[in-house]
Design a protein around this motif. Structure first.
Motif, mmCIF file in Angstrom:
data_model
loop_
_atom_site.group_PDB
_atom_site.id
_atom_site.type_symbol
_atom_site.label_atom_id
_atom_site.label_comp_id
_atom_site.label_asym_id
_atom_site.label_seq_id
_atom_site.Cartn_x
_atom_site.Cartn_y
_atom_site.Cartn_z
ATOM 1 N N LYS A 6 32.611 41.033 40.979
ATOM 2 C CA LYS A 6 32.173 40.864 39.590
ATOM 3 C C LYS A 6 32.238 42.180 38.833
ATOM 4 N N THR A 7 31.753 43.231 39.478
ATOM 5 C CA THR A 7 31.771 44.535 38.832
ATOM 6 C C THR A 7 33.198 44.965 38.534
ATOM 7 N N GLY A 8 34.072 44.726 39.488
ATOM 8 C CA GLY A 8 35.475 45.084 39.308
ATOM 9 C C GLY A 8 36.102 44.340 38.140
ATOM 10 N N LEU A 9 35.798 43.045 38.067
ATOM 11 C CA LEU A 9 36.350 42.233 36.988
ATOM 12 C C LEU A 9 35.814 42.697 35.639
ATOM 13 N N ALA A 10 34.531 42.982 35.601
ATOM 14 C CA ALA A 10 33.917 43.419 34.341
ATOM 15 C C ALA A 10 34.572 44.714 33.866
ATOM 16 N N ALA A 11 34.810 45.627 34.796
ATOM 17 C CA ALA A 11 35.432 46.897 34.437
ATOM 18 C C ALA A 11 36.854 46.672 33.924
ATOM 19 N N ALA A 12 37.576 45.795 34.600
ATOM 20 C CA ALA A 12 38.956 45.507 34.184
ATOM 21 C C ALA A 12 38.971 44.881 32.790
ATOM 22 N N LEU A 13 38.002 44.006 32.549
ATOM 23 C CA LEU A 13 37.924 43.347 31.244
ATOM 24 C C LEU A 13 37.617 44.367 30.146
ATOM 25 N N GLN A 14 36.718 45.258 30.488
ATOM 26 C CA GLN A 14 36.344 46.302 29.542
ATOM 27 C C GLN A 14 37.571 47.082 29.092
ATOM 28 N N LYS A 15 38.375 47.466 30.070
ATOM 29 C CA LYS A 15 39.597 48.223 29.774
ATOM 30 C C LYS A 15 40.568 47.373 28.966
ATOM 31 N N ALA A 16 40.677 46.120 29.342
ATOM 32 C CA ALA A 16 41.626 45.222 28.672
ATOM 33 C C ALA A 16 41.279 45.073 27.194
ATOM 34 N N ILE A 17 39.965 44.991 26.925
ATOM 35 C CA ILE A 17 39.547 44.858 25.527
ATOM 36 C C ILE A 17 39.963 46.109 24.750
ATOM 37 N N ALA A 18 39.656 47.255 25.352
ATOM 38 C CA ALA A 18 40.010 48.512 24.695
ATOM 39 C C ALA A 18 41.516 48.577 24.439
ATOM 40 N N GLY A 19 42.290 48.172 25.451
ATOM 41 C CA GLY A 19 43.736 48.180 25.325
ATOM 42 C C GLY A 19 44.214 47.273 24.208
ATOM 43 N N ASP A 75 44.598 44.555 33.806
ATOM 44 C CA ASP A 75 45.234 45.150 34.979
ATOM 45 C C ASP A 75 44.377 44.794 36.180
ATOM 46 N N LEU A 76 44.867 43.873 36.984
ATOM 47 C CA LEU A 76 44.046 43.362 38.085
ATOM 48 C C LEU A 76 44.474 43.905 39.441
ATOM 49 N N ALA A 77 45.255 44.968 39.401
ATOM 50 C CA ALA A 77 45.646 45.594 40.666
ATOM 51 C C ALA A 77 44.391 46.033 41.409
ATOM 52 N N GLY A 78 44.367 45.796 42.680
ATOM 53 C CA GLY A 78 43.207 46.211 43.458
ATOM 54 C C GLY A 78 42.090 45.191 43.466
ATOM 55 N N VAL A 81 42.245 38.954 42.626
ATOM 56 C CA VAL A 81 42.592 37.875 41.706
ATOM 57 C C VAL A 81 44.063 37.490 41.865
ATOM 58 N N GLU A 82 44.297 36.185 41.968
ATOM 59 C CA GLU A 82 45.665 35.701 42.116
ATOM 60 C C GLU A 82 46.259 35.333 40.763
ATOM 61 N N ARG A 83 45.457 34.622 39.955
ATOM 62 C CA ARG A 83 45.952 34.306 38.615
ATOM 63 C C ARG A 83 44.779 34.123 37.654
ATOM 64 N N VAL A 84 45.118 34.211 36.380
ATOM 65 C CA VAL A 84 44.117 34.113 35.328
ATOM 66 C C VAL A 84 44.520 32.981 34.405
ATOM 67 N N GLU A 85 43.542 32.171 34.003
ATOM 68 C CA GLU A 85 43.855 31.097 33.056
ATOM 69 C C GLU A 85 42.857 31.118 31.917
ATOM 70 N N ILE A 86 43.349 30.686 30.773
ATOM 71 C CA ILE A 86 42.445 30.538 29.641
ATOM 72 C C ILE A 86 42.220 29.057 29.447
ATOM 73 N N ALA A 87 40.969 28.670 29.333
ATOM 74 C CA ALA A 87 40.679 27.237 29.305
ATOM 75 C C ALA A 87 39.550 26.938 28.343
ATOM 76 N N GLY A 88 39.464 25.668 27.993
ATOM 77 C CA GLY A 88 38.380 25.206 27.134
ATOM 78 C C GLY A 88 38.356 25.969 25.831
ATOM 79 N N PRO A 89 37.191 26.252 25.326
ATOM 80 C CA PRO A 89 37.080 26.921 24.026
ATOM 81 C C PRO A 89 37.514 28.385 24.066
#
Length: 558
Positions: A6-19, A75-78, A81-89
């Motif tokens: 979870k922590t890893g994902l949150a950090a990756a998301l944080q970076k992605a938003i900034a990017g 960037d999900l290296a490390g 996660v195999e794949r990411v999907e956007i769903a619902g709202p």
RNA sequence: GUCCCAGUAGCUCAGCUGGAUAGAGCAACGGACUUCUAAUCCGUAGGUCAGGGGUUCGAAUCCCUUCUGGGACGCCA
């Protein structure tokens, strides 16, 4: 492990938003705390975040657009996660590589008794005060619920990394002790043949007749010649000791061991109450009205002010309680938890208010209120104890249903709910009974391991097995549940909710029974057998750890 | 009268600091033992989340209100 992901994902998301913001894909926004949740539906991935919806308003963009922009920049290296999907709202769902849960196996085997232990408490000192029943009688169902709840909560907090102290406050001062002394005196004189009625407000329980008889056997009847004050005081002190010893032993049988037994009288004797009142007066929170001293509880959000010193000069229970809680904080506890019956709820606000008045954080004092317990037998409500004519006692309960069942039943519900305690169910040795259901899962695993030994084989080392053969849905579900254990501990500690552990145990046991019925552990397939043996050993470890937190035994045979 | 808790499947309860199709156990109904413990498992059925209004992309969850049950409102503890 789950937390790390979870922590890893949150950090990756944080970076992605900034990017995404840098590239102009998203309008600049304040990023809220990113929460990664586990979707209820398996089809929605292993983890998910509602981040895009939260950002929608401030970014003034459609949530799905935000989600797409974030996902593109992830960037999900490390990460597993195999794949990411956007769903619902606009949920961003993460699907992990199958088998990511295998990582929990070596973790559990290695950590063993410490699997699930956390450091979220950061070594903060927490005191849990519970039961604190008047030492003038026996423990009833309310006390019993408090004992199970308080002890389990203390264990869970300890496991979560707090330094925990269990405390019992002995109400050995004040009116009730006077009253107790008078009642004992009456029973004493009655034993000598005098015809004196028990006062209306006295202690009518038959247990104190035995107490008085015991006193006479030991010390004779000399007290009959003493003055009334001495007589009452002597009898009260004698009875108090006896009752306290009894309470202590009863709780010990229930699996509860205290670090501290704190005497209310000691607060009177040391002058702590007086000093506390002086401090409140200096701070301007005390005033006199009709010859009594009042605490300005209304300045701290309570409905009305409260008397701290009666017009006869004797401090109230509340005054002692303020001094007591001040003493708790002076002893260095960062957090103080009290467990009270719901009938004391009127006391909560003024208690917290008094701490605020003394300069402490009112929220450092947390009070858990428990609703009533109702006993049922044969579908009928049980009110009275056969032996004492009073409410059913904790001893009688344990005698009837056993310690494990009693403890589980008391913690399986949220403290907020009225507890219906079904004595027949607690005693029954069938699948209806959740305690047996859970313990049976543990016993079954032990049985498999015994079987192994009888065949002259041993449990393989983790390094010797191939976890990849664990591909059945039942196996993966079990592993996932095992991986969730630390998260569950964190939630139970933070929400002060031991019933979550009770529930977790039931769920885990259910997954195991389900697995057990559809798959054999010891088979001709050596590789599979070895992997499954280690898997069930992991289940055994977690069941045992969780049972321990609730003060329940983990039987190896049933 | 004021305040606190509760109201979710026939029963007992989770879920409540807002998320996707509201869950579990029991009871009911139908199945599974030549097996490492059937104290078990699999399946079916079961819902106006007490009623009404509001807040918003979204409410069992937050706000208001009504009703029902329990509790507290003492110079008792």
């Amino acid at each position: 492990m789950v937390e790390q992901i979870k922590t890893g994902l949150a950090a990756a998301l944080q970076k992605a938003i900034a990017g995404a913001v840098d590239k102009g894909l998203i309008n600049p926004v304040e990023v809220p705390e990113i929460t990664i949740e586990v979707p209820r539906e398996k089809g929605h991935g292993d983890f998910a975040t509602n981040l895009a919806m939260q950002l929608a308003r401030s970014a003034k963009m459609a949530p799905r657009k935000i989600a797409e922009a974030v996902a593109e920049n992830l960037d999900l290296a490390g990460t597993p996660v195999e794949r990411v999907e956007i769903a619902g709202p606009g949920f961003i769902n993460f699907y992990l590589q199958p088998g990511w849960v295998y990582g929990v196996i070596p973790l559990i085997i290695e950590q063993d008794r410490n699997y699930g232990r956390l450091e979220i408490g950061e070594g903060q000192r927490v005191q849990v005060e519970f039961v604190s029943a008047n030492p003038t009688g026996l423990l009833h169902m309310g006390n019993a619920r408090g004992a199970a709840l308080g002890d389990s909560l203390a264990s869970i907090l300890d496991f979560a990394g707090y330094r925990v102290s269990r405390e019992y406050y002995i109400n050995d001062a004040g009116n009730q002790i006077e009253n107790f002394g008078r009642s004992l005196e009456v029973r004493f004189l009655q034993q000598l043949g005098q015809d004196i009625p028990m006062p209306e407000e006295g202690y009518h329980g038959e247990d104190i007749i035995d107490t008085v008889k015991g006193y006479i056997r030991k010390y004779g009847t000399g007290l009959a010649e003493a003055d009334a004050v001495t007589r009452r005081k002597t009898l009260a002190e004698y009875a108090l000791q006896e009752k306290l010893t009894h309470i202590r032993n009863t709780l010990l049988d229930f699996g509860v061991v205290y670090d501290e037994w704190f005497s209310e009288q000691s607060l009177h004797d040391s002058g702590a109450i007086q000093r506390t009142l002086d401090e409140l007066r200096e701070k301007g929170y005390i005033y006199e009205h009709e010859n009594a001293l009042w605490f300005k509880a209304t300045e701290f959000g309570d409905e009305k002010d409260e008397v701290v010193v009666r017009s006869n000069g004797i401090p109230t229970y509340f005054a002692a309680d303020i001094a007591y809680h001040k003493n708790k904080f002076e002893r260095g506890f960062d957090k103080v938890i009290d467990i009270w019956g719901a009938d004391h709820h009127g006391h909560v606000n003024r208690m917290k208010g008094s701490m605020e008045a003394l300069g402490y954080d009112r929220d450092a004092l947390q009070i858990i209120l428990m609703q009533l317990v109702r006993l049922y037998r044969g579908g009928e409500i049980v009110r009275m104890s056969k032996r004492t004519g009073q409410f059913v006692t904790l001893e009688e309960l344990v005698e009837e249903v056993g310690r494990d069942a009693a403890r589980y039943f008391f913690v399986m519900r949220s403290p907020d709910s009225h507890l219906e305690f079904d004595l027949d169910l607690a005693k029954s040795q069938t699948n209806d009974n959740p305690v047996f259901y859970i313990q049976y899962a543990h016993a079954r695993i032990c049985s498999i391991l015994r079987q192994l030994q009888e065949q002259g084989r041993r449990l393989p080392n983790v390094s010797e097995i191939n976890v990849n053969v664990l591909t059945e849905q039942a196996e993966l579900d079990l592993l996932r549940k095992l991986a969730d254990f630390p998260t569950e501990i964190a939630a139970a500690a933070e929400l002060m909710a031991p019933h979550r552990i009770a529930r977790y145990l039931h769920d885990l046991a259910g997954l195991f029974h389900s697995f057990y019925n559809s798959h054999r552990v010891i088979t001709d397939d050596e590789t599979l057998s070895q992997a499954r043996l280690v898997l069930v050993d992991c289940v055994r470890i977690v069941l045992r750890n969780a049972l321990g937190l609730l003060g329940l035994t983990a039987p190896e045979k049933m």
